[in-house]
Enzyme design. Structure first.
Site, PDB file in Angstrom:
ATOM      1  N   ASN A 124       0.804  -1.214   0.000  1.00  0.00           N
ATOM      2  CA  ASN A 124       0.000   0.000   0.000  1.00  0.00           C
ATOM      3  C   ASN A 124       0.840   1.268   0.000  1.00  0.00           C
ATOM      4  OD1 ASN A 124      -2.529   1.636   0.601  1.00  0.00           O
ATOM      5  ND2 ASN A 124      -1.321   2.078   2.434  1.00  0.00           N
ATOM      6  N   ASP A 213      -0.636  -6.714   3.866  1.00  0.00           N
ATOM      7  CA  ASP A 213      -0.788  -5.721   4.927  1.00  0.00           C
ATOM      8  C   ASP A 213      -1.705  -4.575   4.496  1.00  0.00           C
ATOM      9  OD1 ASP A 213       0.300  -4.507   7.516  1.00  0.00           O
ATOM     10  OD2 ASP A 213       0.810  -2.946   6.065  1.00  0.00           O
ATOM     11  N   HIS A 217      -6.909  -0.194   2.827  1.00  0.00           N
ATOM     12  CA  HIS A 217      -6.437   1.054   2.229  1.00  0.00           C
ATOM     13  C   HIS A 217      -6.158   0.907   0.734  1.00  0.00           C
ATOM     14  CE1 HIS A 217      -6.273   2.742   6.223  1.00  0.00           C
ATOM     15  NE2 HIS A 217      -5.667   1.645   6.612  1.00  0.00           N
ATOM     16  N   GLU A 245      -5.169  -8.670   5.209  1.00  0.00           N
ATOM     17  CA  GLU A 245      -5.513  -8.031   6.477  1.00  0.00           C
ATOM     18  C   GLU A 245      -6.559  -6.954   6.222  1.00  0.00           C
ATOM     19  OE1 GLU A 245      -3.683  -5.200   9.985  1.00  0.00           O
ATOM     20  OE2 GLU A 245      -3.199  -4.930   7.883  1.00  0.00           O
TER      21      GLU A 245
END
Length: 482
Positions: A124, A213, A217, A245
């Site tokens: 991200n 991860d 987002h 996640e």
């Protein structure tokens, strides 16, 4: 994630264009391993390799989730906190846990021991405002926020260069910055191809899967485009296993991402950890009905590196209550279980045991600085239980209306858990074949005998036991004498 490589031209040059979303292969659902996943949080590569051979493989663990392997910021002034590893500065494999050669050797060693490697993938973002001026990175690379020579430049990041202020605004959650971290424009073909090249490099070394991860987002289509374009794991003909996640809320649901692979089910941690903390277990009988995700797409946990620090309902610090909660996770047929093996801490920002330059010291369970939850007797025994029962159905649930429960897994296993302050003494009806079984919550089958308690199951499938307060009994076909 919640917290306060330079790629070789040859690698990038060989990257195929990102396929259209409709052409992406479906990611595998449920982890392709018999035993549980254990997150060896911040363990260095050489130590993981040793643990795969000496303990994890022989005890039935299926996979290790390793901390992010890419080059990251080095925050000496902050005491080398754990979260520096989640701020990439390049995609070369040189972190405080070891270099490329050590990483590759660890993957090969663990695979040979029957333990797959899943890498924590940070896609991200790159480094953050808080790490400005702290360079170079762990591999010696120079960088500044929005400028990572040879990897990314200013144009590769989103234009919303402020922290997320409104978590009810999905656009803002996906385009603005998570605690000051430079937010990558993952809709960009160049960014996607750069990340695909990095991830395929890991797959080429034998990595079998990824924990992704901070997925809330990222738009689901970006995650799908990146991870759906990965090559097969060498020698398997299978795509890497992917679990994402997602800390779901009123704006972002876990189900939005289920088409890309499995998803971490935070509702499970809240429900089960709270039940074991409070000692009221009877309400877990119909656990799947309380979960947003179906079992085959959920990765479940009692704690992980984030919840240990931000909302520690149950952690290693809670002793046997924690161990019994993990035992339930490994026994009850819902989701793919993920465990953690961590280091001891009092300061939530503290990094792992380290040398003066911040490189991580060797991990080992003879050093109290490393907690080694996976070696606790109850947890280690239940890893083998989980591997033995696999897809066997839930049978014969019993509870006393409070903190004492028992249930079977077909004719493959049976579990009793007593989370109350007094003894539980009675006969239990199982579907197990007659014989003498080792209680794997107290020991194991070794050399033809039990190192802990032994339990006799009669021809009618019944056994009688007195289960002490805050303890349990777990029997399975793989730990049967004779």
């Amino acid at each position: 994630m919640r917290m306060p490589l330079l790629l070789l031209a040859a690698v990038l040059g060989g990257t195929a264009l990102v396929p259209a979303a409709a052409d992406l292969p479906a990611a595998p659902a449920t982890a392709p391993v018999r035993g549980p996943i254990v997150q060896m949080f911040q363990w260095p590569w050489d130590s993981i390799a040793q643990e795969c051979t000496s303990f994890l493989g022989p005890k039935g663990f299926g996979a290790v989730q390793v901390s992010p392997p890419q080059e990251h910021v080095v925050l000496a002034d902050a005491g080398y906190p754990w979260y520096q590893d989640y701020q990439p500065v390049s995609y070369q494999l040189r972190s405080r846990r070891g270099n490329r050669e050590q990483f590759a050797a660890m993957v090969q060693t663990c695979n040979a021991a029957g333990v797959q490697i899943y890498a924590d993938a940070v896609v991200n973002h790159m480094s953050g405002t808080g790490s400005a001026g702290s360079g170079p990175g762990s591999g010696g690379s120079s960088y500044s926020k929005y400028d990572y020579p040879g990897v990314y430049s200013d144009a590769d990041f989103h234009g919303c260069r402020r922290d997320i202020a409104n978590y009810d605004d999905k656009w803002e959650v996906r385009n603005c910055e998570l605690v000051g971290l430079a937010d990558l424009a993952t809709e960009s073909e160049y960014v996607r191809n750069t990340e695909i090249a990095y991830l395929n490099d890991l797959v080429g070394l034998g990595v079998s899967g990824f924990r992704v991860d901070g997925v809330k987002h990222l738009p689901p289509e970006d995650v799908g485009a990146i991870f759906g374009a990965l090559q097969d794991v060498p020698g398997t003909g299978a795509k890497p296993y992917v679990f994402q996640e997602v800390i779901a809320d009123g704006t972002t649901t876990a189900g939005e991402y289920a088409g890309n692979g499995d998803v971490t089910e935070f509702a499970y941690y809240g429900t089960v950890a709270n039940a074991f903390k409070n000692g009221s277990l009877a309400g877990l009988a119909n656990l799947p009905d309380q979960m947003p995700l179906p079992s085959e797409q959920a990765v479940v946990f009692i704690d992980n590196h984030d919840t240990q620090r931000s909302s520690p309902t149950l952690t290693y610090k809670d002793g046997v209550a924690y161990d019994l909660a993990v035992a339930f996770e490994l026994a009850y047929p819902y989701g793919t279980p993920q465990l953690i093996s961590s280091f001891a801490f009092d300061n939530p920002d503290a990094g792992p045991p380290a040398a003066a330059d911040g490189t991580t010291e060797a991990a080992g369970c003879d050093n109290s600085a490393w907690v080694c939850e996976h070696r606790r007797t109850i947890i280690a025994g239940m890893a083998g239980f989980h591997a033995a029962v696999q897809d066997a159905e839930l049978t014969g649930w019993w509870d006393n209306g409070n903190g004492q429960i028992a249930f079977g897994r077909g004719d493959a296993g049976f579990v009793v858990i007593n989370r109350e302050g007094g003894e539980l003494s009675q006969a239990f009806q199982t579907s197990l074949p007659a014989g003498t079984y080792c209680n794997v919550m107290t020991g194991e089958l070794s050399g033809g005998s039990c190192t802990g308690d032994a339990v006799e199951v009669g021809g009618d499938g019944k056994f009688t036991a007195t289960v002490a307060a805050n303890s349990g009994v777990a029997l399975h076909a793989g730990a049967k004498l004779g």
